[in-house]
Scaffold this active site. Structure first.
Site, PDB file in Angstrom:
ATOM      1  N   ASN A  92     -13.093   5.833   6.986  1.00 30.23           N
ATOM      2  CA  ASN A  92     -13.080   4.817   8.038  1.00 30.23           C
ATOM      3  C   ASN A  92     -11.971   5.013   9.068  1.00 30.23           C
ATOM      4  OD1 ASN A  92     -15.372   3.469   7.155  1.00 30.23           O
ATOM      5  ND2 ASN A  92     -14.205   2.263   5.685  1.00 30.23           N
ATOM      6  N   PHE A 109      -3.675  -0.888   9.973  1.00 31.15           N
ATOM      7  CA  PHE A 109      -4.526  -0.751   8.799  1.00 31.15           C
ATOM      8  C   PHE A 109      -5.549   0.343   9.086  1.00 31.15           C
ATOM      9  CE2 PHE A 109      -2.589  -4.784   7.840  1.00 31.15           C
ATOM     10  CZ  PHE A 109      -2.264  -4.617   6.497  1.00 31.15           C
ATOM     11  N   HIS A 141      -4.565   6.277  -0.492  1.00 32.64           N
ATOM     12  CA  HIS A 141      -4.976   6.229   0.912  1.00 32.64           C
ATOM     13  C   HIS A 141      -3.806   6.520   1.853  1.00 32.64           C
ATOM     14  CE1 HIS A 141      -8.688   5.591   2.901  1.00 32.64           C
ATOM     15  NE2 HIS A 141      -8.647   4.294   3.118  1.00 32.64           N
ATOM     16  N   TYR A 174       0.804  -1.227   0.000  1.00 35.00           N
ATOM     17  CA  TYR A 174       0.000   0.000   0.000  1.00 35.00           C
ATOM     18  C   TYR A 174       0.835   1.274   0.000  1.00 35.00           C
ATOM     19  CZ  TYR A 174      -3.633  -3.307   1.265  1.00 35.00           C
ATOM     20  OH  TYR A 174      -4.492  -4.366   1.272  1.00 35.00           O
ATOM     21  N   ASN A 221      -8.761   1.059   8.888  1.00 33.97           N
ATOM     22  CA  ASN A 221     -10.034   0.977   9.605  1.00 33.97           C
ATOM     23  C   ASN A 221      -9.884   0.825  11.114  1.00 33.97           C
ATOM     24  OD1 ASN A 221     -10.960   1.103   7.019  1.00 33.97           O
ATOM     25  ND2 ASN A 221     -11.954  -0.892   7.021  1.00 33.97           N
TER      26      ASN A 221
END
Length: 181
Positions: free
Chosen positions: A106, A60, A19, A14, A62
C-alpha cells in the site's frame, strides 16, 4: 539530487515492526553529516547532506505518497530510491528494481498513484506468516532480531553503492534471493 525514501509507520507503537524496515535502513544510512530539514509541508522527517535527501514519511504507510510527492515537488530530485518491506521475499532477501507494480504494497501504491512508478526500489524480504496485516505490523521474532543488524548493514552497503551506481549493477552485486532464515 537523489531522494532516498524509507517506508514505515510513525510513532513508537510501530517502531520495531516488520513494516518499518525502510525506516530502520534510513536511520542506518543517516550520519552526523545530515542536517534535519523537516517541515510540516513535507509530512515526514527529512534529512539533507550535499545532494542527498533521506525521507521517513510520517503519514502512515498507506499515505506515504503524500510525503514523497511534497518533497519531490519542492526539491525536484533527479532520482528517487524507495526502500520497503516485501512479504513475498523470504526474511533477509534483498532485491532491486526500477518501476513495476506495487505488488500489493500500500505504501508503494500510494507513491505510484501520486508520482508514477518511475523510481528505483530496494525490496527487503520480511517473509509471510498468517494474516498479512497482523504480520507486517508485528515485531520481528527473537530469531529474526538476531539477523537484523547484519541485514541493515548489508542494505546500507547496497544503498551507498546504488547512490554512486546504477540499479542493474547493484542488483547483480547485492541481490539475495534466499534470505537468512
Amino acid at each position: 539530487m537523489t531522494l532516498i525514501v524509507g517506508l514505515g509507520n510513525p510513532t513508537s507503537k510501530y517502531e520495531n515492526t516488520r513494516h518499518n524496515i525502510g525506516f530502520m535502513l534510513i536511520d542506518a544510512l543517516k550520519n552526523s553529516n545530515f542536517t534535519d530539514v523537516s517541515s510540516s509541508k513535507f509530512q515526514g522527517e527529512l534529512f539533507k547532506y550535499s545532494n542527498l535527501l533521506l525521507l521517513k514519511p510520517t503519514t502512515f504507510m498507506n499515505l506515504s505518497g503524500n510525503s514523497v510527492k511534497a518533497v519531490n515537488d519542492f526539491y525536484k530530485p533527479e532520482r528517487i530510491i524507495v526502500i520497503h518491506d516485501d512479504l513475498d521475499l523470504p526474511f533477509g532477501a534483498m532485491k532491486f528494481k526500477k518501476g513495476g507494480s506495487s505488488g500489493g504494497h500500500n505504501g508503494i501504491r500510494s507513491i505510484d498513484t501520486l508520482i508514477g512508478n518511475d523510481y528505483e526500489r530496494v525490496r527487503i524480504g520480511i517473509g509471510r506468516s498468517g494474516n498479512a496485516a497482523n504480520f507486517v505490523l508485528g515485531e520481528f521474532s527473537p530469531e529474526e532480531k538476531e539477523h537484523l543488524a547484519e541485514i541493515l548493514e548489508y542494505g546500507t552497503q547496497a544503498v551507498n553503492e546504488l547512490i554512486k551506481s546504477d540499479i542493474e549493477s547493484v542488483a547483480q552485486k547485492f541481490t539475495i534471493k534466499k534470505g537468512v532464515l
